[in-house]
Scaffold this active site. Sequence first.
Site, PDB file in Angstrom:
ATOM      1  N   THR A   1      16.196 -87.991 -22.804  1.00  0.00           N
ATOM      2  CA  THR A   1      14.879 -88.492 -23.204  1.00  0.00           C
ATOM      3  C   THR A   1      14.632 -89.914 -22.745  1.00  0.00           C
ATOM      4  O   THR A   1      15.568 -90.718 -22.654  1.00  0.00           O
ATOM      5  CB  THR A   1      14.756 -88.457 -24.740  1.00  0.00           C
TER       6      THR A   1
ATOM      7  N   GLU B   1      13.496 -92.054 -24.563  1.00  0.00           N
ATOM      8  CA  GLU B   1      13.863 -92.943 -25.672  1.00  0.00           C
ATOM      9  C   GLU B   1      15.152 -93.713 -25.362  1.00  0.00           C
ATOM     10  O   GLU B   1      15.408 -94.747 -25.963  1.00  0.00           O
ATOM     11  CB  GLU B   1      14.067 -92.129 -26.958  1.00  0.00           C
TER      12      GLU B   1
ATOM     13  N   TYR C   1      18.375 -92.040 -33.050  1.00  0.00           N
ATOM     14  CA  TYR C   1      18.084 -90.901 -32.186  1.00  0.00           C
ATOM     15  C   TYR C   1      18.358 -91.261 -30.715  1.00  0.00           C
ATOM     16  O   TYR C   1      19.035 -90.510 -30.000  1.00  0.00           O
ATOM     17  CB  TYR C   1      16.615 -90.492 -32.368  1.00  0.00           C
TER      18      TYR C   1
ATOM     19  N   LYS D   1      21.165 -89.644 -28.213  1.00  0.00           N
ATOM     20  CA  LYS D   1      20.781 -89.016 -26.946  1.00  0.00           C
ATOM     21  C   LYS D   1      21.493 -89.682 -25.762  1.00  0.00           C
ATOM     22  O   LYS D   1      21.829 -89.014 -24.774  1.00  0.00           O
ATOM     23  CB  LYS D   1      19.262 -89.089 -26.751  1.00  0.00           C
TER      24      LYS D   1
END
Length: 340
Positions: free
Chosen positions: A134, A136, A158, A162
């Site tokens: 991602t 992110e 998160y 990831k």
Amino acid sequence: MGKRALITGIAGQDGTYLAEHLLEQGYEVVGLMRGQQNPKAPLVRALLPDVQLVQGDLLDQGSLIAALESVQPDEVYNLGAVSFVPLSWQQPALTTETTGLGPLRMLEAIRIVCGIGEGSRSPRPGVSFYQASTSEMFGLVNGSPQNEQTPFHPRSPYGVAKAYAHYITQNYRESYGLFAVSGILFNHESPRRGIEFVTRKVTMNVARIALGMEQKLRLGNLDAQRDWGFAGDYVKAMHMMLQADAPKDYVIGTGVTHSVRDLVRVAFERVGLDWEKYVEVDPQFFRPAEVDTLRADPARAQEVLGWRAETTFEELIGSMVDADLARLSGSCSREYLEIA
Ligand code: GDD
């Protein structure tokens, strides 16, 4: 013989679009479903009657080995995760277990089932592995736009989980020669997006306001900028990555950035209303650490895979507002079944 794919996260937005895409390509598709009487199972069966379901949980190593043994897939797409960023501050350990260590467990399951890295035993034909990485991970961005070389600086539990999953996927590729790749996907949305995410929260509430069911829309940071694309376009890139000659990671996005403010303006314009009369900023939706701006440089995916985003931001948001209006007025089609 067609190929067989195993998808984790089958009940999520991306899982459903990917399953439909693979079925169109002639695949046999199996979805991993966790829990006893998972409440999403009937929805998945209604939307995807041609997809088989198999029991398993990314938290349970043995269940992944058993699922691989029974399904014998050619390709595994790991889309299962805790995916709502704010939840990762409330449940950081669960997020790490599922989103970070889940992919490790699946890679271990593939390694064990295929007999890879076990001395003299001759390995079975490999299973290709796709990991849902991602944007992110870029977090507090170190340069813009972001490509496969841009350093990571995740801003949430998160994003950290990831990033671990991204590196362990790369490590299994380098350690064991697995065809294991990560797609670094920027935000991707659709009428099937969960209402906790900002695009769908906006389109659902715009539809409610347009129909007189709601007065106000309360949001957090209107200045946040994202590179938003259509999930249906992005799942095609996942499949393309596993068909490429060599395993590589790819950034997938549109290359165009909009703010949350742009998003509300476009969504309210779709129903002929002025957003400034309805939107209020509510600090409860601010995050402990924000990702201020993201923009993809998808040049590698364009050059190597021939992939590019086909849906514009305005088309995407317009289709989501239309779908929510149809849902609320009871005229929604199967395609818009609430799934996320
Ligand atoms: N959810 C939400 N709700 N976000 C809001 C709100 C609100 O009321 N108001 C402003 N925002 C801002 C958030 O602060 C964030 O900067 C931006 O809108 C997007 O939030 P989300 O839609 O929740 O998505 P995300 O960017 O945090 O994460 C999504 O995209 C990632 C890809 O970059 C998720 O799908 C992740 O799982 C995915 O990895």
